[in-house]
Scaffold this motif. Structure first.
Motif, PDB file in Angstrom:
ATOM      1  N   MET A 140       0.762  -1.109   0.072  1.00  0.00           N
ATOM      2  CA  MET A 140      -0.057  -0.059  -0.009  1.00  0.00           C
ATOM      3  C   MET A 140       0.753   1.325  -0.201  1.00  0.00           C
ATOM      4  SD  MET A 140      -3.183  -0.915   2.519  1.00  0.00           S
ATOM      5  CE  MET A 140      -2.505  -1.774   3.730  1.00  0.00           C
ATOM      6  N   THR A 141       0.327   2.238  -0.481  1.00  0.00           N
ATOM      7  CA  THR A 141       1.023   3.629  -0.885  1.00  0.00           C
ATOM      8  C   THR A 141       0.238   4.598  -0.044  1.00  0.00           C
ATOM      9  OG1 THR A 141       0.148   3.904  -2.912  1.00  0.00           O
ATOM     10  CG2 THR A 141       2.297   2.876  -2.834  1.00  0.00           C
ATOM     11  N   THR A 142       0.943   5.812   0.325  1.00  0.00           N
ATOM     12  CA  THR A 142       0.328   6.763   0.903  1.00  0.00           C
ATOM     13  C   THR A 142      -0.055   7.724  -0.071  1.00  0.00           C
ATOM     14  OG1 THR A 142       1.356   6.725   2.960  1.00  0.00           O
ATOM     15  CG2 THR A 142       0.501   8.633   2.497  1.00  0.00           C
ATOM     16  N   VAL A 143      -1.177   8.298  -0.259  1.00  0.00           N
ATOM     17  CA  VAL A 143      -1.737   9.089  -1.312  1.00  0.00           C
ATOM     18  C   VAL A 143      -1.840  10.624  -0.559  1.00  0.00           C
ATOM     19  CG1 VAL A 143      -3.574   9.479  -2.829  1.00  0.00           C
ATOM     20  CG2 VAL A 143      -2.909   7.091  -2.219  1.00  0.00           C
ATOM     21  N   GLU A 144      -1.409  11.472  -1.134  1.00  0.00           N
ATOM     22  CA  GLU A 144      -1.511  12.926  -0.922  1.00  0.00           C
ATOM     23  C   GLU A 144      -2.391  13.666  -1.930  1.00  0.00           C
ATOM     24  OE1 GLU A 144       1.041  17.026  -1.075  1.00  0.00           O
ATOM     25  OE2 GLU A 144       1.939  15.153  -1.683  1.00  0.00           O
ATOM     26  N   VAL A 175       6.945   8.502  -5.159  1.00  0.00           N
ATOM     27  CA  VAL A 175       6.596   7.741  -6.331  1.00  0.00           C
ATOM     28  C   VAL A 175       6.166   8.387  -7.703  1.00  0.00           C
ATOM     29  CG1 VAL A 175       5.103   5.531  -6.861  1.00  0.00           C
ATOM     30  CG2 VAL A 175       5.894   5.890  -4.471  1.00  0.00           C
ATOM     31  N   GLU A 176       5.073   9.145  -7.574  1.00  0.00           N
ATOM     32  CA  GLU A 176       4.559   9.759  -8.809  1.00  0.00           C
ATOM     33  C   GLU A 176       3.657  10.834  -8.253  1.00  0.00           C
ATOM     34  OE1 GLU A 176       1.794   8.068 -11.457  1.00  0.00           O
ATOM     35  OE2 GLU A 176       1.459   6.567 -10.096  1.00  0.00           O
ATOM     36  N   ALA A 177       3.408  11.687  -9.199  1.00  0.00           N
ATOM     37  CA  ALA A 177       2.656  12.895  -9.164  1.00  0.00           C
ATOM     38  C   ALA A 177       1.687  13.016 -10.358  1.00  0.00           C
ATOM     39  CB  ALA A 177       3.206  14.219  -8.743  1.00  0.00           C
ATOM     40  N   ARG A 178       0.557  13.309 -10.035  1.00  0.00           N
ATOM     41  CA  ARG A 178      -0.494  13.434 -11.355  1.00  0.00           C
ATOM     42  C   ARG A 178      -1.259  15.001 -11.072  1.00  0.00           C
ATOM     43  NH1 ARG A 178      -2.130   8.447 -14.326  1.00  0.00           N
ATOM     44  NH2 ARG A 178      -0.337   7.104 -14.120  1.00  0.00           N
ATOM     45  N   LEU A 179      -1.429  15.713 -12.094  1.00  0.00           N
ATOM     46  CA  LEU A 179      -1.896  16.895 -11.878  1.00  0.00           C
ATOM     47  C   LEU A 179      -3.446  16.691 -12.621  1.00  0.00           C
ATOM     48  CD1 LEU A 179      -1.813  19.808 -10.620  1.00  0.00           C
ATOM     49  CD2 LEU A 179      -0.632  20.568 -12.717  1.00  0.00           C
ATOM     50  N   TRP A 204       3.164   8.466  -2.317  1.00  0.00           N
ATOM     51  CA  TRP A 204       4.483   8.029  -1.344  1.00  0.00           C
ATOM     52  C   TRP A 204       4.459   6.854  -0.854  1.00  0.00           C
ATOM     53  CZ3 TRP A 204       7.461  12.303  -1.282  1.00  0.00           C
ATOM     54  CH2 TRP A 204       7.110  13.408  -1.629  1.00  0.00           C
ATOM     55  N   GLU A 205       5.641   6.096  -1.044  1.00  0.00           N
ATOM     56  CA  GLU A 205       6.102   4.884  -0.205  1.00  0.00           C
ATOM     57  C   GLU A 205       5.268   4.574   1.064  1.00  0.00           C
ATOM     58  OE1 GLU A 205       9.839   3.586  -0.737  1.00  0.00           O
ATOM     59  OE2 GLU A 205       9.982   3.735  -2.796  1.00  0.00           O
ATOM     60  N   THR A 206       5.610   5.820   1.900  1.00  0.00           N
ATOM     61  CA  THR A 206       5.136   5.487   3.209  1.00  0.00           C
ATOM     62  C   THR A 206       4.625   6.973   3.840  1.00  0.00           C
ATOM     63  OG1 THR A 206       7.216   6.276   4.339  1.00  0.00           O
ATOM     64  CG2 THR A 206       7.133   3.877   3.713  1.00  0.00           C
ATOM     65  N   PRO A 207       3.732   6.879   4.827  1.00  0.00           N
ATOM     66  CA  PRO A 207       3.190   8.114   5.505  1.00  0.00           C
ATOM     67  C   PRO A 207       4.373   8.806   6.080  1.00  0.00           C
ATOM     68  CG  PRO A 207       2.104   6.175   6.717  1.00  0.00           C
ATOM     69  CD  PRO A 207       3.365   5.717   5.554  1.00  0.00           C
ATOM     70  N   GLU A 208       5.342   8.213   6.419  1.00  0.00           N
ATOM     71  CA  GLU A 208       6.598   8.981   6.881  1.00  0.00           C
ATOM     72  C   GLU A 208       7.329   9.843   5.781  1.00  0.00           C
ATOM     73  OE1 GLU A 208       5.338   5.904   9.658  1.00  0.00           O
ATOM     74  OE2 GLU A 208       6.137   5.810   7.422  1.00  0.00           O
ATOM     75  N   ASP A 209       7.209   9.085   4.633  1.00  0.00           N
ATOM     76  CA  ASP A 209       8.058   9.737   3.504  1.00  0.00           C
ATOM     77  C   ASP A 209       7.140  11.054   3.215  1.00  0.00           C
ATOM     78  OD1 ASP A 209       9.937   8.064   3.286  1.00  0.00           O
ATOM     79  OD2 ASP A 209       8.916   6.590   1.725  1.00  0.00           O
ATOM     80  N   PHE A 210       5.963  10.992   3.227  1.00  0.00           N
ATOM     81  CA  PHE A 210       5.098  11.983   3.017  1.00  0.00           C
ATOM     82  C   PHE A 210       5.214  13.057   4.160  1.00  0.00           C
ATOM     83  CE2 PHE A 210       0.509  13.998   3.294  1.00  0.00           C
ATOM     84  CZ  PHE A 210       0.707  14.706   2.581  1.00  0.00           C
ATOM     85  N   SER A 213      -8.112  22.373  -0.218  1.00  0.00           N
ATOM     86  CA  SER A 213      -8.263  21.283   0.780  1.00  0.00           C
ATOM     87  C   SER A 213      -6.832  20.454   0.614  1.00  0.00           C
ATOM     88  CB  SER A 213      -9.332  20.402   0.599  1.00  0.00           C
ATOM     89  OG  SER A 213      -9.186  19.725  -0.651  1.00  0.00           O
ATOM     90  N   ALA A 214      -6.393  19.721   1.793  1.00  0.00           N
ATOM     91  CA  ALA A 214      -5.290  18.961   1.641  1.00  0.00           C
ATOM     92  C   ALA A 214      -5.589  17.570   2.737  1.00  0.00           C
ATOM     93  CB  ALA A 214      -3.956  19.532   2.236  1.00  0.00           C
ATOM     94  N   GLU A 215      -5.332  16.406   1.920  1.00  0.00           N
ATOM     95  CA  GLU A 215      -6.001  14.974   2.460  1.00  0.00           C
ATOM     96  C   GLU A 215      -4.811  14.174   2.353  1.00  0.00           C
ATOM     97  OE1 GLU A 215     -10.144  14.055   2.461  1.00  0.00           O
ATOM     98  OE2 GLU A 215     -10.308  15.341   0.773  1.00  0.00           O
ATOM     99  N   GLU A 216      -4.874  13.170   3.164  1.00  0.00           N
ATOM    100  CA  GLU A 216      -4.015  12.030   3.007  1.00  0.00           C
ATOM    101  C   GLU A 216      -4.685  10.607   3.290  1.00  0.00           C
ATOM    102  OE1 GLU A 216      -0.247  10.043   5.492  1.00  0.00           O
ATOM    103  OE2 GLU A 216      -0.852  12.095   5.998  1.00  0.00           O
ATOM    104  N   GLY A 217      -4.272   9.791   2.450  1.00  0.00           N
ATOM    105  CA  GLY A 217      -5.001   8.302   2.427  1.00  0.00           C
ATOM    106  C   GLY A 217      -4.045   7.364   2.108  1.00  0.00           C
ATOM    107  N   THR A 218      -4.556   6.201   1.990  1.00  0.00           N
ATOM    108  CA  THR A 218      -3.901   4.878   1.637  1.00  0.00           C
ATOM    109  C   THR A 218      -4.438   4.189   0.666  1.00  0.00           C
ATOM    110  OG1 THR A 218      -3.151   4.785   3.873  1.00  0.00           O
ATOM    111  CG2 THR A 218      -2.907   2.768   2.668  1.00  0.00           C
ATOM    112  N   SER A 219      -3.575   3.838  -0.441  1.00  0.00           N
ATOM    113  CA  SER A 219      -4.233   3.118  -1.580  1.00  0.00           C
ATOM    114  C   SER A 219      -4.522   1.874  -1.178  1.00  0.00           C
ATOM    115  CB  SER A 219      -3.401   3.073  -2.881  1.00  0.00           C
ATOM    116  OG  SER A 219      -2.158   2.307  -2.575  1.00  0.00           O
ATOM    117  N   VAL A 220      -5.448   1.113  -1.774  1.00  0.00           N
ATOM    118  CA  VAL A 220      -5.961  -0.210  -1.290  1.00  0.00           C
ATOM    119  C   VAL A 220      -6.228  -1.094  -2.775  1.00  0.00           C
ATOM    120  CG1 VAL A 220      -6.975   0.348   0.818  1.00  0.00           C
ATOM    121  CG2 VAL A 220      -8.238   0.443  -1.158  1.00  0.00           C
TER     122      VAL A 220
END
Length: 94
Positions: A1-5, A38-42, A56-62, A87-94
């Motif tokens: 799983m990756t962290t999503v910003e 990891v990557e960014a998409r606009l 992001w690979e981990t929440p710590e990296d973010f 707005s700014a949110e953080e989640g986890t890809s599943v």
């Protein structure tokens, strides 16, 4: 799983070109300077709003990236073109 910003922001239409010109350098600087990037998409949204989706690979990296802020010129140029944070949110890809 990756962290999503997920960051949603507004850009004045007169600054859109500045934002888009700064984007490639910002991404390159993230790749060089941000561990776990990891990557960014606009995504362009209606009403002068944009959504930046960054993986992001981990929440710590973010968290470490957020702490660095606009520490490099390309990142600063991209952030400078932003009018307002929506707005700014953080989640986890599943």
């Amino acid at each position: 799983m990756t962290t999503v910003e997920l960051t949603r922001f507004r850009v004045d239409p007169t600054r859109e070109d500045d934002l888009l010109k700064a984007r490639p350098r910002m991404v390159a600087e993230f790749q060089a300077d941000r561990a776990g990037f990891v990557e960014a998409r606009l995504v362009r949204l209606p009403n002068n709003e944009w959504l930046d989706i960054v993986l992001w690979e981990t929440p710590e990296d973010f968290a470490a990236s957020r702490a660095k802020g606009a520490n490099l010129p390309g990142i600063a140029a991209f952030f400078d073109a932003i009018d307002a944070l929506v707005s700014a949110e953080e989640g986890t890809s599943v």
